[in-house]
Enzyme design. Structure first.
Site, PDB file in Angstrom:
ATOM      1  N   TYR A   1      10.070   1.133  -6.267  1.00 21.23           N
ATOM      2  CA  TYR A   1       8.632   0.875  -6.426  1.00 21.23           C
ATOM      3  C   TYR A   1       8.212   0.978  -7.890  1.00 21.23           C
ATOM      4  O   TYR A   1       8.453   1.992  -8.543  1.00 21.23           O
ATOM      5  CB  TYR A   1       7.846   1.880  -5.578  1.00 21.23           C
ATOM      6  CG  TYR A   1       6.357   1.633  -5.556  1.00 21.23           C
ATOM      7  CD1 TYR A   1       5.831   0.572  -4.822  1.00 21.23           C
ATOM      8  CD2 TYR A   1       5.486   2.455  -6.260  1.00 21.23           C
ATOM      9  CE1 TYR A   1       4.461   0.335  -4.796  1.00 21.23           C
ATOM     10  CE2 TYR A   1       4.110   2.220  -6.233  1.00 21.23           C
ATOM     11  CZ  TYR A   1       3.602   1.166  -5.496  1.00 21.23           C
ATOM     12  OH  TYR A   1       2.253   0.933  -5.477  1.00 21.23           O
TER      13      TYR A   1
ATOM     14  N   GLU B   1       0.989  -5.663   2.772  1.00 21.64           N
ATOM     15  CA  GLU B   1       0.024  -6.083   1.747  1.00 21.64           C
ATOM     16  C   GLU B   1       0.114  -7.576   1.443  1.00 21.64           C
ATOM     17  O   GLU B   1      -0.875  -8.198   1.103  1.00 21.64           O
ATOM     18  CB  GLU B   1       0.234  -5.274   0.463  1.00 21.64           C
ATOM     19  CG  GLU B   1      -0.901  -5.415  -0.516  1.00 21.64           C
ATOM     20  CD  GLU B   1      -1.052  -4.235  -1.457  1.00 21.64           C
ATOM     21  OE1 GLU B   1      -1.512  -4.466  -2.580  1.00 21.64           O
ATOM     22  OE2 GLU B   1      -0.706  -3.107  -1.088  1.00 21.64           O
TER      23      GLU B   1
ATOM     24  N   ASP C   1       1.316  -1.281  -0.056  1.00 20.01           N
ATOM     25  CA  ASP C   1       1.957  -0.565  -1.166  1.00 20.01           C
ATOM     26  C   ASP C   1       1.684   0.929  -1.077  1.00 20.01           C
ATOM     27  O   ASP C   1       0.542   1.349  -0.821  1.00 20.01           O
ATOM     28  CB  ASP C   1       1.436  -1.087  -2.511  1.00 20.01           C
ATOM     29  CG  ASP C   1       2.127  -2.382  -2.925  1.00 20.01           C
ATOM     30  OD1 ASP C   1       3.003  -2.837  -2.173  1.00 20.01           O
ATOM     31  OD2 ASP C   1       1.783  -2.932  -3.980  1.00 20.01           O
TER      32      ASP C   1
END
Length: 690
Positions: free
Chosen positions: A307, A8, A104
């Site tokens: 995350y 990303e 992600d």
């Protein structure tokens, strides 16, 4: 043959390339023997705008609403076209056999990658990397367990359904309101009900009228207890309270019962994103956006937390094996960590392991990577401390206390005296023992020692970002990943303001809530939509059925705006007139301060409300001068003594000073020098004698 790996961000691509041996660095990618690692820059593509689909939709007119295209389609974003072109060239290479989506691991990350692969017409196999931390170990494990991208098709369908729903509702309702009321009025599927939550709280505060009430306290030795009442504000008059005290004082009270219970309180579960945003706002005043940015940095740059964009406070059962290693990574964080490691790193809060309550990502945890505290900013350190402290609570024993309750009755009125004796402090180290100085016994007689206290009801508090996030979570408004962005959008569009006391709806925002459709103001409709999007991601609901419903709702919302008879007052209009066309000027907030713009759509006049402060110094008082926009162009002016100066052109600024000017300036400054002090003169004379 090689894998084309799509990350990303460039920073993530760099980390992946190190682990995968892609050591050849190029402008738009890294390459190794078996892999090519490239990156997006966030979204490289977006949904087409109305004017891209239909020329009639280029001008904002009520006649063209609602806009319901058969197919919206996607288009490249203007500033990042170079990277999209580079990815297309890499995708067409003959030595590329498959792609790996490494964006992600969430709804938005899936959309970023799928749109790119769709745009470049990638027709080879696609796999998905799904990891919850950016450590080298997690990356290696993730690439060893790649899954077919088809397993995440429902997540992509949910993401595109969300994007199209926001397009249909947001653009149509915003255009309808803007055209009808001749002002930029932004409405949206999630932002409008969020704004309404802040306004509802304000209305409660506005309606609030402080009320006096009385409470009765009973004192027994050094301890006090209040009269138990169903309605704590029932005694509105002092006379009422006094009559009750007189009645109870006629004879001694009696201890009706003494009950002891052992209470066990387990440690709180680890954070999800919304809870850490709420607590960081409460503790440090951080905005939701700032907290998300800090956690993202800890995850992406420092690789010491998992995350961040998670909505779960639970862990999967297979994570039990990783707990000891995570604990070892923070062994120097607090003294109790070594104790937990010696006893085998046993998790006391067993309920945290629950596969059914983990959707895309587990709770926020420290990774197995040891932190380098010297590299953390003070704000990053604060957030990291919060995450680790909550993690360590999982290894602490439950908090145990014996609670004693003694109920004293005066006829039908009761007072309850409560004491706590801590048996095991466990994870809760701050609570103190509240031991009784009285040996309570059933049947014991108690003297009527009463006091009447006057109190005042307190108003509700304005919502701050923490409490608003809690309400958004309660009504399923947005996702953990988008809530901070929604709050920022409301502030940027001048519908809501941050104040020292909390969030506040602007006059424009208040009017918008009156003008917009009632169904879009209440959170119920949006809550239903969000739950359907979750169901699409789980494969339990059709995205086609969802979008058909959104189209029907959009038509109804636009129809309601068209037929509305509400009046609108533009509070941003000033009484100042435009020097070019004579229309009133409108005041607007920008990054560069407040400006005036002409309210006429056909006029482009704009100027700053307050003059811009320059770094140029006044030749008289040496203070910074303002830049004034005049009829013949801009010039410097000192607001302290009125001195004005022409702003030099770039040519003049570069022009070298002549020798004559140098001599003149030297003479001027030498004259302005203070006279030599007697001490300096004496020293000078002494040195000359030598």
């Amino acid at each position: 043959m090689k894998q084309l790996i799509l990350a990303e961000k460039p920073s993530v691509a760099k980390d992946l390339s190190k682990v995968l041996g892609a050591n050849q660095k190029h402008k738009n990618y890294y390459e190794g023997p078996k892999v090519i690692v490239t990156w997006a820059l966030g979204h490289l593509l977006g949904l087409k705008m109305p004017e891209d689909i239909n020329k009639e939709w280029q001008s904002w007119q009520m006649e063209t609403l609602p806009m319901i295209p058969k197919n919206i389609g996607i288009k490249p974003l203007p500033k990042t076209g170079h990277q999209l072109k580079a990815i297309k060239q890499l995708a067409q290479r003959k030595d590329v056999s498959e792609a790996v989506i490494a964006t992600d691991a969430g709804r938005e990350g899936e959309l970023v990658a799928r749109w790119i692969l769709e745009w470049v017409r990638f027709d080879k196999p696609v796999k998905r990397l799904w990891i919850s931390s950016q450590t080298d170990k997690a990356i290696k494990t993730g690439f060893a367990q790649l899954k077919p991208a088809q397993q995440y098709d429902t997540l992509y369908q949910s993401a595109i359904a969300r994007a199209k729903a926001d397009w249909l509702v947001g653009l149509n309702v915003t255009r309808a309101l803007t055209v009808k009321y001749q002002d930029n009025l932004s409405a949206g599927r999630v932002q409008t009900p969020t704004l309404a939550l802040v306004r509802q709280q304000e209305q409660q505060i506005e309606k609030f009228r402080p009320q006096t009430y009385y409470v009765i306290e009973l004192a027994v030795g050094e301890e006090q207890a209040r009269l138990v009442q169903k309605n704590p504000y029932a005694l509105r008059e002092h006379e009422q309270a006094q009559q009750l005290v007189n009645k109870m004082s006629q004879k001694n009270g009696r201890v009706m019962q003494v009950v002891e219970k052992t209470k066990t309180e387990s440690a709180p579960l680890p954070y999800d994103l919304t809870e850490i945003q709420r607590e960081a706002n409460q503790r440090y005043g951080f905005s939701a956006k700032k907290t998300l940015s800090l956690v993202q940095s800890l995850y992406e740059t420092h690789k010491i937390v998992t995350y961040p964009r998670t909505d779960s406070k639970y862990l999967t059962t297979d994570m039990k094996a990783t707990m000891k290693e995570r604990l070892q990574a923070v062994s120097d964080f607090a003294p109790e960590v070594k104790t937990y490691l010696k006893s085998g790193a046993v998790v006391q809060q067993k309920a945290v392991f629950n596969d059914a309550k983990v959707s895309d990502h587990h709770a926020l945890l420290p990774t197995e990577q040891k932190p380098n505290y010297a590299k953390l900013t003070s704000d990053e350190q604060r957030i990291y401390n919060m995450i680790v402290t909550r993690f360590l609570m999982l290894f602490a024993l439950p908090h145990k206390k014996i609670q004693q309750k003694a109920t004293v009755a005066f006829d039908t009125e009761q007072f309850i005296f409560t004491q706590n004796k801590i048996v095991e402090a466990g994870w809760k180290t701050t609570e103190e023992n509240k031991t009784s100085t009285i040996n309570w016994q059933e049947g014991m007689s108690v003297a009527p020692n009463f006091a009447i206290k006057k109190e005042l009801t307190s108003p509700p508090k304005p919502l701050n970002e923490g409490t608003l996030l809690g309400k958004m979570e309660k009504f399923s408004l947005g996702t953990p990943a988008t809530r901070a962005e929604i709050i920022e959008k409301l502030i940027k569009s001048e519908l809501m303001e941050r104040t020292p006391s909390g969030l506040q709806v602007s006059p424009k925002g208040k009017q918008l809530l009156e003008l917009v459709n009632p169904s879009l103001v209440t959170p119920e409709l949006t809550e239903k939509w969000e739950k359907q999007l979750e169901a699409i991601a789980k494969g339990q609901f059709s995205s086609g059925a969802f979008l058909q419903q959104i189209e029907n709702d959009t038509k109804q919302l636009v129809k309601e705006v068209k037929h509305s008879e509400q009046k609108y007052q533009d509070f941003s209009l000033t009484q100042k007139k435009c020097p070019e066309c004579g229309e009133l000027l409108r005041e607007k907030n920008t990054r560069d301060g407040k400006i005036y713009v002409c309210s006429s759509n056909d006029c482009n006049y704009r100027r700053r409300k307050d003059p811009k402060l320059s770094n140029h110094r006044c030749p008289q008082c040496h203070k910074k001068m303002e830049i004034i926009e005049g009829k013949n162009g801009a010039y410097f002016r000192c607001k302290f003594d009125g001195t004005t100066e022409k702003i030099p052109t770039k040519k003049e600024q570069k022009k070298k000073m002549t020798k004559h000017e140098e001599r003149r300036l030297m003479k001027k400054y030498s004259q302005e020098e203070p006279q030599e002090s007697p001490l300096a003169a004496a020293l000078k004379a002494a040195m000359e004698k030598k």
